[in-house]
Design an enzyme around this catalytic site. Structure first.
Site, short mmCIF file in Angstrom:
data_model
loop_
_atom_site.label_atom_id
_atom_site.label_comp_id
_atom_site.label_asym_id
_atom_site.label_seq_id
_atom_site.Cartn_x
_atom_site.Cartn_y
_atom_site.Cartn_z
N HIS A 56 0.85 -1.19 0.00
CA HIS A 56 0.00 0.00 0.00
C HIS A 56 0.89 1.24 0.00
CE1 HIS A 56 -3.87 -1.92 1.84
NE2 HIS A 56 -3.29 -2.72 0.96
N GLU A 58 0.85 3.85 1.80
CA GLU A 58 1.30 4.26 3.14
C GLU A 58 2.47 3.41 3.63
OE1 GLU A 58 -3.32 4.49 3.37
OE2 GLU A 58 -1.81 3.40 2.21
N CYS A 86 -6.30 2.02 5.70
CA CYS A 86 -6.94 0.77 6.13
C CYS A 86 -6.37 0.39 7.51
CB CYS A 86 -6.65 -0.33 5.11
SG CYS A 86 -4.94 -0.91 5.12
N CYS A 89 -2.49 -0.23 7.51
CA CYS A 89 -1.71 1.00 7.38
C CYS A 89 -1.85 1.87 8.63
CB CYS A 89 -2.13 1.76 6.13
SG CYS A 89 -1.72 0.87 4.61
#
Length: 158
Positions: A56, A58, A86, A89
């Site tokens: 991801h 992040e 999410c 993260c």
């Protein structure tokens, strides 16, 4: 002093990363890590490219920020991300002791900064992250809508 102009400047950079992700067939999420010196790391989703569910934006930008600063505690870092983090993260943000998260579009199904759950300011956590929501919300949301509309249209052709 943190101002809307400051937030818009760096969210614009995160949106550029999101557009790069979309151009590569990735879900259009982009992130930048910022200290007093400016942007220290940039990333976008690379799940498909890396074949890694944890790639991801992040997570990738946190890794790069740690490398640049040569430390894992990011107490002076603000992370700008186009979509609400999410749970994975959000926990990484807490564990890295990020000072502040600024995000654009909310994510009602998986958002962990207040939409689905709230891990960033949960009193049970060992660190609370300051959260600013909704910066460039419309643009970030539109990138997601266009991406998934195009994906649905492409899938329906077969």
């Amino acid at each position: 002093m943190i101002t809307l102009q400051f937030d818009l400047l760096y969210m614009t950079a995160a949106l550029e990363q999101a557009r790069l992700a979309a151009a590569k067939g990735e879900v259009p999420v982009g992130a930048v890590a910022v200290t007093g010196d400016g942007i220290i790391a940039r990333a976008h989703n690379r799940i498909e490219l890396n074949r890694d569910a944890a790639a991801h934006a992040e997570m990738l930008v946190l890794r790069e920020a740690c490398r640049v600063l040569d430390r894992w505690r990011l107490i002076d870092v603000t992370l700008f991300v186009t979509v609400e983090p999410c749970p994975m993260c959000a926990m990484a943000l807490v564990l890295h002791r990020v000072a502040r998260v600024v995000f654009g579009a909310s994510e009602p199904r998986t958002g962990a900064a207040g939409s689905f759950t709230n891990l960033l300011t949960n009193p049970a956590m060992n660190h609370a992250v300051d959260v600013t929501a909704g910066v460039c919300r419309e643009e970030a949301s539109e990138l997601m809508k266009i991406f998934f509309r195009n994906r649905r249209e492409a899938d329906s052709r077969f």
